[in-house]
Design a protein around this motif. Structure first.
Motif, PDB file in Angstrom:
ATOM      1  N   SER A  25      10.355  10.672   1.210  1.00 50.31           N
ATOM      2  CA  SER A  25       9.879   9.217   1.695  1.00 50.31           C
ATOM      3  C   SER A  25       8.421   9.523   1.909  1.00 50.31           C
ATOM      4  O   SER A  25       7.995  10.336   2.813  1.00 50.31           O
ATOM      5  N   ILE A  26       7.561   8.508   1.800  1.00 47.28           N
ATOM      6  CA  ILE A  26       6.253   8.449   1.949  1.00 47.28           C
ATOM      7  C   ILE A  26       6.158   7.799   3.334  1.00 47.28           C
ATOM      8  O   ILE A  26       6.307   6.402   3.351  1.00 47.28           O
ATOM      9  N   ASP A  27       5.727   8.215   4.290  1.00 50.53           N
ATOM     10  CA  ASP A  27       5.239   7.556   5.712  1.00 50.53           C
ATOM     11  C   ASP A  27       6.686   7.088   6.380  1.00 50.53           C
ATOM     12  O   ASP A  27       6.530   7.416   7.553  1.00 50.53           O
ATOM     13  N   ILE A  28       7.439   6.613   5.770  1.00 50.33           N
ATOM     14  CA  ILE A  28       8.517   5.860   6.384  1.00 50.33           C
ATOM     15  C   ILE A  28       9.520   5.633   5.386  1.00 50.33           C
ATOM     16  O   ILE A  28       9.466   5.244   4.272  1.00 50.33           O
ATOM     17  N   PRO A  29      10.952   5.977   5.668  1.00 49.58           N
ATOM     18  CA  PRO A  29      11.773   5.868   4.746  1.00 49.58           C
ATOM     19  C   PRO A  29      11.793   4.268   4.403  1.00 49.58           C
ATOM     20  O   PRO A  29      11.978   3.349   5.274  1.00 49.58           O
ATOM     21  N   SER A  30      11.972   3.865   3.221  1.00 47.47           N
ATOM     22  CA  SER A  30      11.756   2.524   2.634  1.00 47.47           C
ATOM     23  C   SER A  30      12.984   1.642   3.355  1.00 47.47           C
ATOM     24  O   SER A  30      14.112   2.273   3.439  1.00 47.47           O
ATOM     25  N   GLY A  31      12.902   0.625   3.961  1.00 48.36           N
ATOM     26  CA  GLY A  31      13.815  -0.133   4.734  1.00 48.36           C
ATOM     27  C   GLY A  31      13.734   0.074   6.221  1.00 48.36           C
ATOM     28  O   GLY A  31      14.604  -0.677   6.723  1.00 48.36           O
ATOM     29  N   VAL A  73      10.494  10.527  -5.315  1.00 43.48           N
ATOM     30  CA  VAL A  73       9.440  10.050  -4.023  1.00 43.48           C
ATOM     31  C   VAL A  73       9.779   8.549  -3.621  1.00 43.48           C
ATOM     32  O   VAL A  73       9.669   7.838  -4.710  1.00 43.48           O
ATOM     33  N   ASP A  74       9.867   8.616  -2.555  1.00 39.63           N
ATOM     34  CA  ASP A  74      10.175   6.890  -2.112  1.00 39.63           C
ATOM     35  C   ASP A  74       9.063   6.269  -1.614  1.00 39.63           C
ATOM     36  O   ASP A  74       8.439   6.625  -0.509  1.00 39.63           O
ATOM     37  N   GLY A  75       8.411   5.623  -2.333  1.00 41.24           N
ATOM     38  CA  GLY A  75       7.055   4.813  -1.825  1.00 41.24           C
ATOM     39  C   GLY A  75       7.348   3.298  -2.157  1.00 41.24           C
ATOM     40  O   GLY A  75       6.450   2.377  -2.684  1.00 41.24           O
ATOM     41  N   LEU A  76       8.651   2.971  -1.684  1.00 44.32           N
ATOM     42  CA  LEU A  76       8.801   1.151  -1.894  1.00 44.32           C
ATOM     43  C   LEU A  76       8.142   0.453  -0.890  1.00 44.32           C
ATOM     44  O   LEU A  76       7.501  -0.405  -1.060  1.00 44.32           O
ATOM     45  N   PHE A  77       8.513   0.759   0.445  1.00 44.62           N
ATOM     46  CA  PHE A  77       7.931   0.037   1.477  1.00 44.62           C
ATOM     47  C   PHE A  77       7.464   1.110   2.674  1.00 44.62           C
ATOM     48  O   PHE A  77       8.245   2.087   2.781  1.00 44.62           O
ATOM     49  N   GLY A  78       6.528   0.864   3.371  1.00 45.16           N
ATOM     50  CA  GLY A  78       6.152   1.834   4.480  1.00 45.16           C
ATOM     51  C   GLY A  78       6.167   0.901   5.685  1.00 45.16           C
ATOM     52  O   GLY A  78       6.981   0.139   5.994  1.00 45.16           O
ATOM     53  N   ASN A 118       0.842  -1.179   0.164  1.00 45.03           N
ATOM     54  CA  ASN A 118      -0.011   0.034  -0.016  1.00 45.03           C
ATOM     55  C   ASN A 118       0.866   1.207  -0.059  1.00 45.03           C
ATOM     56  O   ASN A 118       0.232   2.483  -0.450  1.00 45.03           O
ATOM     57  N   ASN A 119       1.948   1.189   0.576  1.00 46.27           N
ATOM     58  CA  ASN A 119       2.992   2.334   0.362  1.00 46.27           C
ATOM     59  C   ASN A 119       3.194   2.783  -1.051  1.00 46.27           C
ATOM     60  O   ASN A 119       3.230   3.928  -1.400  1.00 46.27           O
ATOM     61  N   GLY A 120       3.119   1.545  -2.038  1.00 46.09           N
ATOM     62  CA  GLY A 120       3.461   1.853  -3.306  1.00 46.09           C
ATOM     63  C   GLY A 120       2.163   2.379  -4.106  1.00 46.09           C
ATOM     64  O   GLY A 120       2.024   3.188  -4.917  1.00 46.09           O
TER      65      GLY A 120
HETATM   66  K   LIG Z   1       8.289   4.675   1.962  1.00 53.22           K
END
Ligand SMILES: [K+]
Ligand SMILES: NC(=O)C1=CN([C@@H]2O[C@H](COP(=O)(O)OP(=O)(O)OC[C@H]3O[C@@H](n4cnc5c(N)ncnc54)[C@H](OP(=O)(O)O)[C@@H]3O)[C@@H](O)[C@H]2O)[C@@H](O)CC1
Ligand SMILES: Nc1ncnc2c1ncn2[C@@H]1O[C@H](COP(=O)(O)OP(=O)(O)O)[C@@H](O)[C@H]1O
Length: 501
Positions: A155-161, A123-128, A56-58
């Protein structure tokens, strides 16, 4: 404000979907719209590359891409190839296909990646918050690519990883290093640890309207100290109050050559509402205290140089010990004797008082329940030994607080108040300008005044760190970070109390 573990956030999301009610795709749309509204004025006309994952982060990233495209932004989307997109992510991918200008690259190898200029925003929306293990393979490659570009990453919500809480076993190479993070509704615990600042950059909360009922119903052990929390803790004065009802505090501080610490603490205590203040000072230094803080009474030690004795404690509603007292053997003996006579009187220990206890472990057993200790990282290390990472530091603090039934105030950015129950309060105020000599002495004085007014120890610690940080923020507005000194924090205490009430 509450801080939740990511698994509770998922529960609140679900409750919102069922009880607002709102379709999950529409909740995603709302979150992405609010994100777009924040990004649009910051990055007007900049080209974007949006990196999206299968969860869903994606989905948020794809919805945001659509909004960017419709607003005329040059936007390229890189989607990590996956056989199992989440339902809402798949739907957002479908919606993108209806936009003529949309360019979606399905990432399989580095040759697929677009060329980037220094003007680009990634924009980083890889993982949340759904991340459940360190990154590897293609996801790791994408994170490394982003980090090596040397351009601004959001980053969206949280930096991926990055995990929301414990990153002890994580791979530091597999975490996005964002310039900014826009996080949904609540800060994540890991954002509050110094070692993760290089990943989150500057972070900000975006309110996405999660259900208030569920937010108040779900319990948590973590809180972010905001104005509401502090305001509810501060006592009011009644019109019949007089200095006898506002507490008589005893401050034991200073030694020959270190009287500044005592003066700063004493001034801060008086500016934080104590009714009466007595300061115990070495014989040769009493003129300094009289001249610098005429409002304080002075109890003169028989020693010319240091703290070696204390007055009858029964007169005092709270006692503060430590700033500038040194760690010489006579001061050690005096602190030991004080702990023997303290009973259950409210007590705050700072600076050298903590160093003395660290060097004399038997004194830990004499700490009265509810005593407040305010170590900076160096002092805390002396007290409990080394830690491998900041999550472990918090675990050690919880262990110490529970074992000795004391309240620990771990100072620094997001100063953390750890209660014996394991509940932790993270401060939201303060700034790097406060990294200056004596600002901790000021905190001791503030908390001492609050303890003296019969506030519960945990309330005095929580409200004290908030007011201290806020006074630092107010002072910083006129002084700036470099010129800010501890006395400026004291001068801004009045405004800090007024703004909080
Ligand atoms: K993210
Ligand atoms: N719920 C809502 O209504 C709202 C949610 N919102 C947004 O959703 C985000 C949370 O979404 P999410 O739960 O789908 O998590 P997300 O991080 O995108 O993907 C996790 C997936 O990846 C997988 N996976 C895990 N670790 C992995 C790894 N190392 N390497 C590879 N794969 C890994 C794991 O599957 P697994 O492989 O374990 O089966 C899982 O399926 C949240 O941060 C916010 O942005 C907002 O829109 C507001 C409304
Ligand atoms: N970067 C920062 N952000 C917020 N607060 C800070 C920051 N750096 C220092 N402070 C605050 O300043 C105070 C410093 O205390 P301490 O190190 O004990 O100073 P001193 O011993 O000189 O009195 C603490 O309350 C700490 O939280």
């Amino acid at each position: 404000m509450k801080i939740f573990p990511v698994k509770s956030i998922a529960e609140i999301d679900q409750y919102t979907i069922e009880n607002e009610p709102i379709l999950s795709i529409n909740l995603m749309e709302r979150a992405s719209r609010r994100l777009f509204d924040v990004l649009d004025p910051i990055y007007r006309n900049r080209p974007f590359v949006v990196v999206a994952g299968a969860g869903n982060n994606g989905g948020d990233a794809l919805a945001l891409s659509r909004m960017l495209l419709l607003a005329g932004y040059d936007t390229t989307i890189v989607l990590l190839k996956s056989d199992c997109l989440s339902t809402d992510t798949a739907l957002n991918l479908e919606r993108l296909k209806h936009i003529r200008q949309s360019k979606v690259i399905l990432y399989q190898s580095v040759e697929d990646l677009p060329s980037i200029t220094s003007n680009h925003v990634i924009v980083d929306g890889l993982f949340g918050s759904g991340l459940n293990r360190p990154l590897e393979g293609k996801a790791l490659e994408l994170v490394q690519w982003m980090n090596e570009l040397n351009v601004e990453i959001v980053s969206i919500d949280i930096p991926s990883g990055l995990m929301g809480e414990d990153n002890s076993g994580n791979n530091p190479e597999g975490i996005v290093k964002a310039r900014r993070t826009f996080t949904f509704q609540f800060p994540k615990l890991s954002f509050l640890f110094p070692e993760n600042h290089k990943y989150t950059g500057q972070w900000e909360i975006i309110d996405i309207g999660l259900h208030p009922e569920k937010i108040s119903e779900i319990t948590t052990s973590w809180y972010f100290i905001d104005r509401d929390i502090c305001r509810n803790l501060l006592p009011q004065r009644s019109c019949f109050d007089h200095k006898g009802t506002m507490g008589h505090t005893l401050l034991i501080a200073g030694s020959y050559g270190k009287m500044g610490a005592a003066v700063l603490s004493a001034r801060a205590c008086l500016k934080s509402g104590t009714g009466l203040l007595t300061v115990q000072v070495p014989h040769d230094t009493c003129q300094i205290m009289h001249a610098a803080v005429p409002e304080a009474m002075v109890n003169i030690d028989r020693s010319d140089l240091m703290f070696t004795e204390f007055p009858n404690l029964s007169t005092f509603s709270a006692i503060g010990v430590g700033p500038g007292i040194g760690i010489r053997s006579n001061a050690v003996k005096a602190l030991d004797a004080l702990l023997d006579s303290i009973g259950d009187r409210p007590l705050i220990l700072d600076a050298d008082a903590i160093n003395i206890i660290a060097q004399n472990p038997h004194m830990k057993e004499k700490l009265p329940p509810g005593a407040i200790l305010t170590p900076h990282p160096g002092e805390f290390k002396r007290l409990v030994g080394e830690w491998d990472n900041d999550f472990e530091r918090l675990e050690k603090a919880k262990e110490f607080a529970a074992q000795h039934k004391v309240i620990l105030v771990l100072k620094g950015a997001y100063t953390t108040v750890v209660l014996p129950s394991g509940v932790c309060y993270f401060n939201s105020t303060g700034n790097p300008g406060m990294a200056t000599a004596g600002s901790g002495d000021v905190l001791t004085g503030i908390i001492l005044a609050m303890l003296g007014r019969k506030m519960d120890a945990w309330k005095a610690a929580v409200a004290g760190v908030y007011i201290h940080g806020l006074a630092g923020d107010i002072a910083c507005e006129t002084e700036g970070e470099e010129a800010l000194i501890a006395s400026d924090i004291i001068s801004s205490l009045g405004k800090a109390f007024i703004n909080t009430k």
